[in-house]
Each structure stands twice: as structure tokens, then as C-alpha cells.
Design an enzyme around this catalytic site. Sequence first.
Site, PDB file in Angstrom:
ATOM      1  N   SER A  26      -4.529   3.118  -6.039  1.00 10.38           N
ATOM      2  CA  SER A  26      -3.778   3.841  -7.069  1.00 10.38           C
ATOM      3  C   SER A  26      -3.985   5.349  -6.895  1.00 10.38           C
ATOM      4  O   SER A  26      -3.564   5.900  -5.866  1.00 10.38           O
ATOM      5  CB  SER A  26      -4.195   3.331  -8.444  1.00 10.38           C
ATOM      6  OG  SER A  26      -3.321   3.781  -9.433  1.00 10.38           O
ATOM      7  N   HIS A  54       1.760   1.522  -6.990  1.00  9.20           N
ATOM      8  CA  HIS A  54       2.372   0.644  -8.015  1.00  9.20           C
ATOM      9  C   HIS A  54       3.890   0.674  -7.810  1.00  9.20           C
ATOM     10  O   HIS A  54       4.661   0.764  -8.769  1.00  9.20           O
ATOM     11  CB  HIS A  54       2.047   1.125  -9.434  1.00  9.20           C
ATOM     12  CG  HIS A  54       0.590   1.178  -9.772  1.00  9.20           C
ATOM     13  ND1 HIS A  54      -0.154   0.073 -10.105  1.00  9.20           N
ATOM     14  CD2 HIS A  54      -0.279   2.233  -9.823  1.00  9.20           C
ATOM     15  CE1 HIS A  54      -1.410   0.441 -10.361  1.00  9.20           C
ATOM     16  NE2 HIS A  54      -1.505   1.742 -10.185  1.00  9.20           N
ATOM     17  N   GLU A  70       1.607  -3.034  -5.633  1.00  4.71           N
ATOM     18  CA  GLU A  70       0.304  -3.491  -6.123  1.00  4.71           C
ATOM     19  C   GLU A  70      -0.241  -4.630  -5.254  1.00  4.71           C
ATOM     20  O   GLU A  70       0.522  -5.378  -4.652  1.00  4.71           O
ATOM     21  CB  GLU A  70       0.423  -3.958  -7.581  1.00  4.71           C
ATOM     22  CG  GLU A  70       0.701  -2.796  -8.519  1.00  4.71           C
ATOM     23  CD  GLU A  70       0.731  -3.191  -9.989  1.00  4.71           C
ATOM     24  OE1 GLU A  70       0.605  -4.384 -10.302  1.00  4.71           O
ATOM     25  OE2 GLU A  70       0.872  -2.275 -10.825  1.00  4.71           O
TER      26      GLU A  70
END
Lengths: 317, 317
Positions: free
Chosen positions: B122, B164, B191
Amino acid sequence: MIIGGAEDKLGRRTILKEFVSASAGEHARIAVIATASSLGPEVVEVYDALFRKLGAAEVVSVRPENRHDAHDPDLIAEIGKATGVFMTGGNQLKLSSVICGTPFADAIVEANRSGTVVAGTSAGASIQSSHMVAFGGPGSTPKQRMTQVAAGLGLLSSSVIDQHFDQRNRYGRLLMIVSQSPSLLGIGVDEDTAAVVEEVDGHELMRVVGRGAVAIFDPANIVTNAHEAKRSTPLLASGVTLHVLPEGARFDLTSRTLIPQPARVDPKEAAEIAEAGQDLRQLARDIAADDRSPSVLRRRMARKRTKSEYPHQDGAH
Amino acid sequence: MIIGGAEDKLGRRTILKEFVSASAGEHARIAVIATASSLGPEVVEVYDALFRKLGAAEVVSVRPENRHDAHDPDLIAEIGKATGVFMTGGNQLKLSSVICGTPFADAIVEANRSGTVVAGTSAGASIQSSHMVAFGGPGSTPKQRMTQVAAGLGLLSSSVIDQHFDQRNRYGRLLMIVSQSPSLLGIGVDEDTAAVVEEVDGHELMRVVGRGAVAIFDPANIVTNAHEAKRSTPLLASGVTLHVLPEGARFDLTSRTLIPQPARVDPKEAAEIAEAGQDLRQLARDIAADDRSPSVLRRRMARKRTKSEYPHQDGAH
């Protein structure tokens, strides 16, 4: 006119205005096909009110509800009499399963070929391509089995249209379809946006109107594993050419190329260049006057020198 | 290792396993950098437990909280001692504003150059590229001003990473960035998916691991209006080459080309071909035996003929 759904009905109404105007404006006789919709007469009433307010002379509801209706000579005749045909939103699989392969569908295709504007929004957009997204899930990554293809009306050849494209995150499903069918061009239309297509010299030329964009996926050079991907795994889709086209952009769907636009002119830059041009013309006049009185030029240059020697005299430093 | 967030921590843990194994497995000493996170020690505790369970010998928390900390020789020394560096999720602009341009960041880049695995999920993925998505909104259509770019660590040159990617619908913002900066390669990681990058002969080679896909936007041939689009209007982004790469796909980030894969073999097809090969070998033996006893072959062919003359004898018609 391929409209991505949720076209503006209260504000500027750019798209619906363009449709009415292309349908002969005050002489327009518009046939509204609401077969895709699950609503009753109210959906036709909305478009009836809108199109009349925008100047159309007549609006008629032409709504086959089953394949028997789609053979009814009276309904078919209405398509022939219309100057514009409008297909509403709803369920495109209901619309296609009622009309595709019937004389009613033939009449729409024939009318369009002979110059009648055919527009559709949402479901009414999807059905216009040769291959139609029947239904499917959202997501940006293309996954095996995430969507289904059915046969559309074929107003647009070798293509598949999707709508509500940005708003419902439909990149993935359109990429899945072009991965499985690289002969098709994928066309994704955002809400309150239309792809206006005209045939010119055998080429389908598209122009974008409205608030969003039209995305084009050209899979001509794709490398894919679509034939061997299992279950709902992500697909390999390498080498797809992507075009995102906002209002005013023009695209040749047949040659799959952007049509170049003249560059936009910045008004400030234009004013500066105009002033410089005046200076040059003054210089030319002075030279033509055989160097006798280049007074204006000399004064102007002196003024400019002063400025550049004291560039910070405005106190900004 | 560029991880798109939400990597599996309870099930197969493919990505975290690969990280620990690449960090020297049972000899691993892993430095966890949780600067991006707004959580306290608990985020480090999670990864500490995970990495130990996956066999790592040691896990240390290395967490500069401000630029002063990022000059601390003790923290910097920890990076030098690590066999693997892991940057957690959180806010990448916090992470970059604390470490970028400090000796701590230099130590990470230096360690990576000399062979230490650097992974991040992330926020910890975003910061790895030369140019970093600071923040921005979702949506598939690229729009002017929808996102901000800041300077990243630069482990990956001339690129911008987003994470994401499928789950938060971030096609639009990555397209906006490559439209404004066509020298960059846009890399979007889903993800529970990782882009594993290794430098080989001066080329950055990427391999995809995990459940989702990695999307690559190559804007080398883009035509765009990014320099003149006003407010938050959709951008023209025509001619972007798109690659969607699922697990197992390999891509050369330097030459911007897919690395061809050997085709997958269908086991049923392989069994059939193996049987046909046996028949051919029998035939060859019969011919070699000068036509004296092609009995086995004759029997086999007779059997096949019977089957094909009565193809429906299993009652399936």
C-alpha cells in the site's frame, strides 16, 4: 447517438438538444422505444415532455413487449415515419430478446441506413453494437466469466458498447470481452456523455459530446491467455491500445485512429503575438522609409530597455 | 516487491512467504518500517508475528517519526544489518515527508542496490517509484486535478506506482498522471498482488505474484490535452498502451514489453498425443518388420473403425 446513461434532463441538456436538432428540430417526429424499461408509460411521458419542450413536433410511443409485437406492421410502420428513434434505458437483454432478429429491428437498422437518427441511452446504447454486454459485475481488472455477451442490433459493426462506464467501474468487463474477442473494438461511454457516430466515405466517424469521456479499447495487438484462464482468475491482456476521449474529441472507428484537432489558442498569448506583429510592421515601415525617421521604434525600444534594466522596480523582490 | 495492499495474512500467504524466503528465510533479519501507519506498535507486532511464523530469525522495528529521527545513525545502521526491509501501509505522504531526502532513505536505496530485498504494501508500495501518488480520488475516467504527485524513494526509476488498484477504482488517476508525465510508466497493483522486480543486465524485470493483476500504462505514444484542460474536466489520453498482467506474467519495465511465456499444456490433449505417438511407433515397428506381422495395428484400427461407425452407442443422442 450512443448515450452512456443519466443524460442531463434539467440543466443544459446538451445531448438531448443535439438529438432533437438532428431529428429535424421543430419538424421532428420522434419514436420512443421503452421496451428495455420495467416502468410503465411514465418513462415515455418523461421523454415526451422533454422532446416537446426541446421543440419536437411529435413524440410517439412504440413499445413492442414481446416478439409477436415486434412483427406488428403498425409498430414497424411507426419506425418508418419517424425522423428520430430513441431507445430508453432499462434491461438491454429484455430489449434485445424482444426485438433482435425481427422485422421491427430490421426497420430500425434500415431507417438508420437511410439517414434517420437512432439514439439510445444506457440499455438503448448497449444494444446498438454488433456484440452486446448482456450483464456483468464491476471492477477494473478483467476477470474470466465476469460478463456475458449477446447479439446486439449491429448499427455499429465489429464493436461492443458499455455504458455508465466511469460511474459503475466497468473497465474490467469491457477488457474481458475484447480479450476474448480481439476482432471487436470496445467502446465505454460515461454518464451524460454521447458518442455521435456518422458514416462518411465508408468510415464510421465518432465525435464526443457531454460531461464525461468515451474510452476505446483497441485489442488489435493483444497478447492474452483468455483461452486458458480458469474459473474467475484475472486475465492477461497485454498490448491493448487505450483512447480516453473527452468532449470535442473525434475518432475514426474504422481506422481506429484519433482525428487530429486544431490546437486551442491561448487568448493572452494571441494578444502578445499581435502586439509583437505591430512592432514588426512599424519596423518594416521604417526600413521602407529608407531609415529617415525610425523615431517611433527608437522610442519604443528605449522604453523596453529601461524596463528590463530595472526589472524589480515593482517592489516584488 | 511492490504489494498492492491487503496481502493475505491468514491463508496461503503467497506474497509474505516469498518475501521472507527472498530475505534469507531462517537466517532473515527483517526491518519493519511502520512510519506510514497511524497505528502504534500493534502494526509492527502483526508483521513481527507473521514473519517469525514464516521462519524469519529476527524482526526489528525501525520507525523514524520525523526528519530528525531519519538522521539517527542507530536507525540507519539497522537498515544496513537487515536482510529484508518491509514498509507497511498507511499514509505514503507521511512516510515520504519523513524519510525522502534523508540518510535513512539513502540507506534503503543503497541496501536495495547491494541486493537486500525491499518490500512495501500500500503506502509502502507507492513510495518505491521515482514519482509517487500523494493522494487523490477514485474513478476510471482521468480528470484534470484528480490526484497529486510527490517525489518517491526512486527504487524504481521513471515510474509511478498506484495500489489497491482494482478494489478502489484508480484507473483514472494513474491515467491522469501519465497524461501529464509521458516519461513515466504507470504501474497499478491490485490487492493481495505483488510486482516483484529484479534488475538483470540493466533491465528492470517484473514478475506478478498473487490473486489480482498488475496494470501497466505506457504513454510513449500518447496524444493528450493535459496542458490545456481546465478545472476538473476529463482528459484526452489517446494511444496509451495498456498491459493487464495476472500471476505468472513477466514484463520488462525497461523495454516496456511482455516477456513471452511458454504455452500451458492441456493434460488431456497431451494424453491423446502420447497415445497417437505409441500408435505411430507400433506402425514404424511393423514397417521395419517388413510388413510380416502388423497384427496389433490392424486390430487397433479395426477397433477404432467400429467406434466411429457407431459414435452414439453410449446412448447420448
